[in-house]
Enzyme design. Structure first.
Site, short mmCIF file in Angstrom:
data_model
loop_
_atom_site.label_atom_id
_atom_site.label_comp_id
_atom_site.label_asym_id
_atom_site.label_seq_id
_atom_site.Cartn_x
_atom_site.Cartn_y
_atom_site.Cartn_z
CD GLU A 47 -2.48 1.37 2.70
OE1 GLU A 47 -2.79 0.33 3.31
OE2 GLU A 47 -2.75 2.52 3.12
NE ARG A 51 -1.02 8.74 5.00
CZ ARG A 51 -0.85 7.88 5.98
NH1 ARG A 51 0.18 8.02 6.79
NH2 ARG A 51 -1.69 6.91 6.16
CE LYS A 134 -6.39 2.39 7.21
NZ LYS A 134 -5.09 2.71 6.62
C1 3PG Z 1 -1.96 3.96 7.80
O1 3PG Z 1 -1.26 4.76 7.22
O2 3PG Z 1 -2.92 3.39 7.33
C2 3PG Z 1 -1.61 3.65 9.18
O3 3PG Z 1 -1.68 4.83 9.88
C3 3PG Z 1 -0.23 3.09 9.34
O4 3PG Z 1 -0.02 3.10 10.68
P1 3PG Z 1 1.41 2.78 11.30
O5 3PG Z 1 2.36 3.80 10.76
O6 3PG Z 1 1.16 2.90 12.78
O7 3PG Z 1 1.76 1.37 10.89
#
Ligand code: 3PG
Length: 215
Positions: A47, A51, A134
């Site tokens: 994924e 951003r 999710k």
């Molecule tokens: C995301 O981007 O979907 C989650 O916030 C990833 O979270 P993490 O950085 O705590 O794994």
């Protein structure tokens, strides 16, 4: 693509792995070696979060890496869904869901893993036709205990928890009957990406892929 068929596609993608690495890339030049390292480490479903300005280029490149299945994360708007599809994303992930976004991915033929954190949000998705979600942000919304509690009355929905998931707590999520896989950024730390430490990322992927065997 109906929400039902989107969910079917997401279940098929999730069935390949127990962990989906979540990638934040500032430089699209890192996309190919990073995807190759993740595939080599046994985590071929990736994924890429929308951003950063490099994200769409990164998706474009990663989509050509043999064995990789690349999705776009942080879909917030119909415009994001369209851009992700055009870049070659095979699925989308969103932190929550809105009717606008659901309509857009349906038109774009982009399977969506929509975000939900409460029973009402899960029920709303299910009513719309989605039976995958999710669970986000997982740790902050009660972690495995919350997911177990939501799963008791709502057994139809399978989850990919993300947000605060680590190599330490991932196995507990993966043991839950309503968890199909987990997502997290711990496999793709920024310092290793910037240093070009692809062997280190491949090792992290290998460890994550071995956390709990997928049936
Ligand atoms: C995301 O981007 O979907 C989650 O916030 C990833 O979270 P993490 O950085 O705590 O794994």
């Amino acid at each position: 693509m109906t929400p039902q068929n989107q969910s079917k596609a997401i279940r098929a993608i999730a069935a390949q792995v127990n962990v989906i690495p979540i990638v934040v890339l500032d430089d699209a030049a890192h996309a190919r070696p990073l995807a190759e390292a993740l595939v080599a480490g046994g985590l071929p479903v990736i994924e890429v979060t929308l951003r950063t300005s490099a994200a769409l280029d990164a998706i474009r490149v990663m989509a050509t890496v043999p064995g990789a299945t690349v999705g776009a994360g942080t879909l917030l708007t119909p415009k994001d869904a369209h851009a992700a599809k055009v870049a070659g994303a095979q699925f989308g992930v969103s932190p929550g869901c809105t009717p606008h976004l659901a309509e857009a991915v349906t038109i774009e033929n982009l399977p969506l893993l929509p975000g939900a954190a409460t029973a009402s949000e899960v029920m709303a998705l299910w009513q719309h036709g989605y039976d995958v979600a999710k669970f986000f942000p997982a740790e902050m919304y009660g972690g495995t205990e919350a997911l177990k509690s939501i799963g008791a009355p709502i057994q139809q929905v399978a989850f990919c928890p993300t947000g605060g998931v680590t190599s330490q707590n991932a196995p507990a999520y993966l043991r839950l009957a309503n968890v199909m896989c987990v997502g997290g950024s711990w496999i793709t730390p920024k310092d290793k990406i910037v240093a070009g430490d692809w062997a280190g990322i491949e090792a992290l992927a290998r460890e994550a892929a071995a956390l709990s065997p997928h049936e």
